[in-house]
Enzyme design. Structure first.
Site, PDB file in Angstrom:
ATOM      1  N   GLY A   1       2.605   3.787   1.468  1.00 27.41           N
ATOM      2  CA  GLY A   1       3.128   4.052   2.801  1.00 27.41           C
ATOM      3  C   GLY A   1       3.671   5.447   2.977  1.00 27.41           C
TER       4      GLY A   1
ATOM      5  N   ASP B   1       4.534  -4.437  -7.396  1.00 23.46           N
ATOM      6  CA  ASP B   1       3.879  -3.229  -6.900  1.00 23.46           C
ATOM      7  C   ASP B   1       4.418  -1.981  -7.586  1.00 23.46           C
ATOM      8  OD1 ASP B   1       6.112  -4.179  -5.103  1.00 23.46           O
ATOM      9  OD2 ASP B   1       5.967  -2.111  -4.408  1.00 23.46           O
ATOM     10  N   ASN B   2       5.459  -2.134  -8.412  1.00 25.02           N
ATOM     11  CA  ASN B   2       6.011  -1.007  -9.165  1.00 25.02           C
ATOM     12  C   ASN B   2       5.750  -1.137 -10.659  1.00 25.02           C
ATOM     13  OD1 ASN B   2       7.024   0.137  -6.829  1.00 25.02           O
ATOM     14  ND2 ASN B   2       9.025  -0.829  -7.026  1.00 25.02           N
TER      15      ASN B   2
ATOM     16  N   ASP C   1       8.307   6.371   8.276  1.00 23.18           N
ATOM     17  CA  ASP C   1       7.874   7.736   8.622  1.00 23.18           C
ATOM     18  C   ASP C   1       6.990   8.362   7.551  1.00 23.18           C
ATOM     19  OD1 ASP C   1       9.660   8.422   6.598  1.00 23.18           O
ATOM     20  OD2 ASP C   1      11.147   9.287   7.953  1.00 23.18           O
TER      21      ASP C   1
ATOM     22  N   GLY D   1       0.808  -1.209   0.000  1.00 20.98           N
ATOM     23  CA  GLY D   1       0.000   0.000   0.000  1.00 20.98           C
ATOM     24  C   GLY D   1       0.843   1.262   0.000  1.00 20.98           C
TER      25      GLY D   1
ATOM     26  N   ASP E   1       7.461   4.845 -10.088  1.00 20.05           N
ATOM     27  CA  ASP E   1       8.323   4.581  -8.934  1.00 20.05           C
ATOM     28  C   ASP E   1       9.788   4.477  -9.323  1.00 20.05           C
ATOM     29  OD1 ASP E   1       6.324   4.727  -7.031  1.00 20.05           O
ATOM     30  OD2 ASP E   1       5.784   2.631  -7.256  1.00 20.05           O
TER      31      ASP E   1
ATOM     32  N   LYS F   1       3.773  12.638  -2.872  1.00 14.96           N
ATOM     33  CA  LYS F   1       4.703  11.566  -2.513  1.00 14.96           C
ATOM     34  C   LYS F   1       5.691  12.114  -1.485  1.00 14.96           C
ATOM     35  CE  LYS F   1       7.718   8.066  -4.558  1.00 14.96           C
ATOM     36  NZ  LYS F   1       8.310   7.540  -5.818  1.00 14.96           N
TER      37      LYS F   1
ATOM     38  N   ARG G   1      -1.665  -0.786  -9.818  1.00 18.17           N
ATOM     39  CA  ARG G   1      -0.498  -1.614 -10.092  1.00 18.17           C
ATOM     40  C   ARG G   1      -0.904  -3.079 -10.219  1.00 18.17           C
ATOM     41  NH1 ARG G   1       3.497   1.674  -7.112  1.00 18.17           N
ATOM     42  NH2 ARG G   1       2.412   3.535  -6.406  1.00 18.17           N
TER      43      ARG G   1
END
Length: 469
Positions: A89, A245-246, A122, A87, A255, A110, A180
């Site tokens: 993040g 996922d990319n 973070d 997901g 990405d 982003k 994706r």
């Protein structure tokens, strides 16, 4: 001045597709770069974006009415290992805009802070990866490679902890969508056929309206990825993290992370610091794309009728079509780079040249661009072997105009990007602005940009690139 008018479709999907989240905000934001041509393409008011309300949005301090502010859910195979939940993040989809030509685009922040998918991260980005992705993606757009785009880069005024204390940044990324292969995997892993059907219908409507069913969607995505990877290869581009996922199902490059462009050519070239075994080396990218597409195909099987055996056969056939589509696209791209139409003769000449380049570690971009003016010879250690190749090549009758249109004079070289990042960290955006101007006009031979076409000296080479986290 007018704020963006959002027209959000992804949030109309079931709630399990995403998690609502608010950006963390920026203590002392500063707009470092604004892509005014892209703003015009999207029908956005660049003056509003550059003003206080626009900066508040781009820095995650205040979103205008109609914003979505969600983190998308997805899974993914990372270096071949399945992670059931990833997901967004450190990114938030803040809304979708419909451009004047009717095309729909996502706007995403982003590096805007943690989400439900942050996995103890973070959620922030430091300025370096923000500026790197901005330059890489805008060069790709200038080369007409399908890609996410950079609308803006902002400094947050905050500090991010990585290997050191670093200045924070936020990239406003634009994409046809951020869906994706891993998005499909997320629901397939949970046996959520209802969600898979809703996602499939959404992707067909948004990206491939010509597709009438899941099989045709798979065929369209295979064809889009085959064309995309051929373009990557022709530019010496190494994505670095081709996880599922990319891989965007839209067929866009997404990405950039540790992405890089080759200086000296070698088919096994790797830059990413986390790719220790060369899984995503330059020459491996087509095979990895097929592997990723096989995972995508497996997600669609439950939607392809009650006869599972027939569905598997049809999906397998669709994925196995990749090599033929890719090879045809590769032949067109590389034949054009030596000024010839695709043919057996052209491909034999290309492969011979690549072998010579690998032996000499010849600069990928300069070798091809230098064919037009004769300077390519200087890139090779064995001039006699190059001369023999060149004699056969000239006998084939290369077209100078075809070469000029296929070969950029400059690329986003790692050392130049690092120089721009270090200057920006010190408060000087001039090197970034100069590099942005040159990379968005990659075919223009201007004296003031001549140094940007040079290969790095041995002491300047950057051999490792890093993810922003």
């Amino acid at each position: 001045m007018t704020a963006p008018q959002f027209d959000n479709s992804y949030i109309a999907l079931p709630a399990r597709f995403f998690a609502a989240a608010a950006p963390a905000g920026s203590p002392n934001p500063q707009l470092l770069a604004l892509n005014r041509p892209l703003a015009a393409r999207l029908g956005l008011d660049a003056d509003w974006l550059a003003g206080p309300e626009g900066l508040a949005m781009l820095a995650g301090n205040a979103l205008p009415p109609g914003a979505a502010s969600i983190a998308q859910a997805y899974a993914g195979h990372q270096f071949g290992q399945l992670t059931p939940q990833l997901g967004d993040g450190r990114a938030l989809l803040i809304g979708e805009v419909v451009a004047p030509d009717g095309k729909r685009f996502d706007l995403q922040l982003k590096g805007s802070g943690p989400t439900a998918f942050s996995r103890q991260g973070d959620g922030l980005a430091w300025l370096g990866p923000v500026l790197r992705e901005y330059l890489d993606s805008e060069f790709m757009a200038a080369m007409r490679v399908p890609t996410t785009r950079a609308l803006a880069a902002a400094a947050t005024g905050g500090i991010v902890q990585r290997e050191a204390l670093l200045p924070g940044g936020i990239l406003t990324r634009v994409a046809a969508s951020h869906i994706r292969v891993g998005t499909f995997e997320y629901f397939a892993l949970r046996g959520d056929v209802e969600a898979l059907r809703a996602l499939t219908d959404h992707v067909i409507q948004r990206h491939f309206p010509q597709a009438q069913n899941p099989l045709q969607l798979l065929q369209a995505v295979v064809a889009a990825q085959a064309a995309l990877i051929a373009q990557w290869m022709a530019l010496g581009f190494i994505h670095g993290v081709m996880n599922t996922d990319n891989m965007a199902v839209s067929g866009e490059t997404i990405d950039y992370g540790p992405a890089a462009f080759m200086d000296g050519y070698h088919p096994d070239m790797v830059f990413s610091s986390i790719d220790r075994r060369g899984r995503y080396a330059w020459a491996q990218q087509p095979q990895v794309a097929v592997w990723n597409l096989a995972q995508f195909a497996s997600c669609l099987i439950p939607l392809m009728g009650e006869d599972e055996e027939k569905a598997v056969e049809e999906a397998t056939r669709a994925v196995h079509a990749f090599p033929q589509i890719y090879q045809a696209a590769w032949a067109r791209r590389f034949a054009a780079k030596i000024g010839l139409p695709p043919s057996d003769v052209a491909i034999e000449l290309v492969n011979r040249l690549l072998d010579l380049m690998a032996t000499s570690q010849a600069d990928f971009t300069r070798s091809f661009a230098g064919l037009a003016d004769g300077s390519a010879r200087d890139e090779f250690l064995d001039r006699a072997d190059f001369d023999a190749w060149a004699a056969d090549w000239r006998a084939a009758g290369p077209d100078a105009a075809l070469m000029a249109a296929a070969n950029p004079l400059r690329i986003p070289r790692n050392h130049r990007i690092e120089e721009a990042i270090q200057a920006a960290v010190a408060g000087d955006m001039a090197p970034f602005q100069r590099l942005e101007a040159a990379l968005t006009h990659p075919f223009e031979a201007r004296p003031e940009w001549a140094d940007l076409s040079r290969a790095p000296a041995p002491s300047e080479r950057v051999l490792r690139t890093f993810c922003g986290t």
